[in-house]
Scaffold this active site. Structure first.
Site, mmCIF file in Angstrom:
data_model
loop_
_atom_site.group_PDB
_atom_site.id
_atom_site.type_symbol
_atom_site.label_atom_id
_atom_site.label_comp_id
_atom_site.label_asym_id
_atom_site.label_seq_id
_atom_site.Cartn_x
_atom_site.Cartn_y
_atom_site.Cartn_z
ATOM 1 N N ASP A 1 1.449 4.684 2.325
ATOM 2 C CA ASP A 1 1.074 5.297 3.604
ATOM 3 C C ASP A 1 1.510 6.755 3.631
ATOM 4 O O ASP A 1 2.664 7.068 3.302
ATOM 5 C CB ASP A 1 1.772 4.562 4.762
ATOM 6 C CG ASP A 1 1.541 3.060 4.719
ATOM 7 O OD1 ASP A 1 0.415 2.628 4.980
ATOM 8 O OD2 ASP A 1 2.504 2.316 4.396
ATOM 9 N N ASP B 1 -3.297 4.512 2.691
ATOM 10 C CA ASP B 1 -3.643 4.861 4.074
ATOM 11 C C ASP B 1 -3.255 6.307 4.324
ATOM 12 O O ASP B 1 -2.122 6.708 4.020
ATOM 13 C CB ASP B 1 -2.852 3.987 5.072
ATOM 14 C CG ASP B 1 -3.360 2.549 5.099
ATOM 15 O OD1 ASP B 1 -4.434 2.287 4.537
ATOM 16 O OD2 ASP B 1 -2.665 1.704 5.688
ATOM 17 N N ASP C 1 0.858 -1.180 0.000
ATOM 18 C CA ASP C 1 0.000 0.000 0.000
ATOM 19 C C ASP C 1 0.896 1.232 0.000
ATOM 20 O O ASP C 1 2.123 1.105 -0.040
ATOM 21 C CB ASP C 1 -0.913 -0.001 1.242
ATOM 22 C CG ASP C 1 -0.136 0.141 2.551
ATOM 23 O OD1 ASP C 1 1.106 0.211 2.529
ATOM 24 O OD2 ASP C 1 -0.781 0.188 3.606
HETATM 25 N N1 DCT Z 1 2.499 -0.111 11.970
HETATM 26 C C1 DCT Z 1 2.514 -0.180 13.344
HETATM 27 N N2 DCT Z 1 1.695 -1.026 13.983
HETATM 28 C C2 DCT Z 1 0.890 -1.851 13.304
HETATM 29 C C3 DCT Z 1 0.857 -1.805 11.900
HETATM 30 C C4 DCT Z 1 1.680 -0.918 11.261
HETATM 31 O O1 DCT Z 1 3.249 0.542 13.997
HETATM 32 N N3 DCT Z 1 0.096 -2.694 13.970
HETATM 33 C C5 DCT Z 1 3.390 0.810 11.307
HETATM 34 C C6 DCT Z 1 4.642 0.143 10.852
HETATM 35 C C7 DCT Z 1 4.647 0.272 9.372
HETATM 36 C C8 DCT Z 1 3.587 1.306 9.066
HETATM 37 O O2 DCT Z 1 2.746 1.366 10.186
HETATM 38 C C9 DCT Z 1 2.859 1.038 7.807
HETATM 39 O O3 DCT Z 1 2.290 -0.270 7.832
HETATM 40 P P1 DCT Z 1 2.331 -1.217 6.563
HETATM 41 O O4 DCT Z 1 1.889 -0.479 5.366
HETATM 42 O O5 DCT Z 1 1.604 -2.473 6.928
HETATM 43 O O6 DCT Z 1 3.850 -1.620 6.483
HETATM 44 P P2 DCT Z 1 4.959 -1.230 5.435
HETATM 45 O O7 DCT Z 1 6.218 -1.320 6.180
HETATM 46 O O8 DCT Z 1 4.606 0.041 4.776
HETATM 47 O O9 DCT Z 1 4.883 -2.440 4.427
HETATM 48 P P3 DCT Z 1 4.439 -2.428 2.889
HETATM 49 O O10 DCT Z 1 5.627 -1.931 2.158
HETATM 50 O O11 DCT Z 1 4.111 -3.830 2.563
HETATM 51 O O12 DCT Z 1 3.248 -1.522 2.762
HETATM 52 MG MG MG Z 2 2.815 0.334 3.670
#
Ligand code: DCT
Ligand code: MG
Length: 411
Positions: free
Chosen positions: A248, A335, A246
């Protein structure tokens, strides 16, 4: 965020490469340099080229250059399998081990190399030993070919489907996504309906160029709400990843309360442009008096939304013409989080990840500093005070940690 559970891994590919058990190349083995001065016996095992590796990810620098992918992929399969059965202890044990190995500056050549390193329990050591001796781990092989693991992996790859729902479907005898959608007795929620509807697109990785195109769209729209709004890419892309599940973003407007209404305005705009495919808006429940929050897994209380937007392929810079055949758009998971500006540093640090890095920051704060850290604040339990921070660097200083750059947080 984890909500979507979209990190789809091609099981066939995984099984294949694990079977092949790609041995550590000899050239790579020679690249490992022994320290010129042999460490004193009490400083660690004499053969370990890596001394002083911390048990905490926030005291290690972990780039995307993982020299031990064979080992970490194997350990993460086991971690995920334990996550599916909600066995948190073993799951975290394997995740921590994988995370530590990702930080090592060279490939591990033998079990001797890693003796004495932190985060390696007996189960982990047995898996690694297996890989060195047999080229693969029988325990990992077993999981990869396990019907339950394979099915839960597929089910949780749908946006809005977590381990609990996946398990429920599995226990009802369902084995494929086709069976789920054609079973009229299954009630899908709004998120899962969107997850199935856009499965083909959102199960594909989002590229950096696509993320950049999304940023431009959000920037233009948010700029209409306030010319002072700032947009920061967080998550994996801030850590330098080329692909993500995604995109963010953190949005802020200077001035107390100025972010009120920001995300609903952005959502309305996306809708009126005809590019909003799904939105789940969560109003802020942020309340300073309820801080600090003690649970890591708890989502923060900021105004946020989980979206699926329609990204026109022509908006993506460098998109090849041949990649544009068929539909001229792709559904992308986005997000958005809009914290109050005085919480910005904490929100940025929390949303930049990786999840493992965040876990260890909090664990370090609690166990080594008697402090509580979350996405909203840092609380010092010794003095019963909140520590203020304008930047991420401020937070690292409060914690007595060397600053770790976002691209070094790929733990
Ligand atoms: N995060 C957190 N607690 C969670 C879930 C997420 O602190 N329960 C934080 C850590 C990463 C950030 O939010 C964004 O989450 P993701 O999009 O799931 O992770 P990402 O590292 O961006 O992985 P991807 O590259 O797959 O999107
Ligand atoms: Mg992400």
């Amino acid at each position: 965020t984890d909500l979507g559970k979209m990190n789809v891994v091609d099981i066939a590919w995984f099984t294949q490469s694990m079977r092949a058990g790609r041995p550590i190349p000899v050239e790579a083995q020679h690249r490992i340099q022994k320290p010129s001065v042999q460490p004193k016996p009490e400083a660690g095992p004499p053969d370990s080229p890596w001394l002083n590796v911390s048990q905490y990810a926030c005291q290690r620098r972990t780039t995307l250059n993982n020299r031990n992918k064979i080992l970490t992929d194997a350990l993460e399969v086991l971690a995920e399998n334990y996550e599916f059965i909600e066995s948190i202890g073993p799951c975290l044990g394997f995740r921590r081990a994988a995370s530590m190995l990702k930080s090592l500056p060279a490939p591990v050549r033998s079990i001797n190399d890693i003796e004495g390193l932190p985060c390696l329990g007996p189960e982990t050591m047995a898996v690694i030993q297996d890989i060195f001796e047999c080229g693969s781990s029988s325990k990992v092989e077993e999981v990869l070919t396990d019907e339950r693991y394979q099915t839960l992996k597929i089910f949780t790859s749908v946006f809005g489907v977590g381990p609990k729902t996946a398990e429920k479907w599995y226990r009802r005898g369902l084995r494929s996504l086709e069976q789920i959608v054609s079973d009229s007795s299954i009630h899908l929620n709004k998120m899962q309906i969107a997850g199935f509807k856009h499965y083909e697109d959102i199960s594909k990785p989002v590229s950096k160029a696509e993320a950049e195109a999304v940023r431009r769209i959000i920037e233009e729209i948010a700029g209409c709400f306030s010319p002072d709004v700032t947009i920061t890419v967080t998550g994996g892309f801030r850590r330098g990843k080329e692909f993500g599940h995604d995109v963010d973003f953190l949005l802020t407007v200077p001035g107390p309360g100025k972010e009120d209404g920001l995300l609903p305005a952005v959502i309305d705009h996306l809708r009126s442009q005809g590019i909003l495919l799904y939105s789940d808006f969560q109003e802020s429940t942020f309340d300073l008096t309820r801080l600090p929050c003690r649970r890591f897994e708890a989502m923060d209380h900021f105004q946020k939304c989980f979206l699926i937007v329609k990204l026109k392929k022509e908006q993506v810079v460098g998109q090849q013409a041949e990649q544009r055949c068929g539909r001229d758009w792709k559904a992308v998971r986005v997000d958005l989080v809009a914290p109050p500006v005085e919480r910005y540093a904490f929100a940025l640090l929390g949303w930049s990840g990786s999840t493992q890095f965040e876990r260890d920051l909090r664990r370090f704060a609690r166990l080594e500093r008697n402090m509580l850290l979350d996405n909203h604040a840092l609380f010092d339990k010794t003095t019963n005070t909140f520590l203020q921070a304008k930047t991420e660097e401020d937070i690292f200083i409060h914690l007595g940690l060397d600053y770790i750059e976002p691209w070094q947080r790929n733990a």
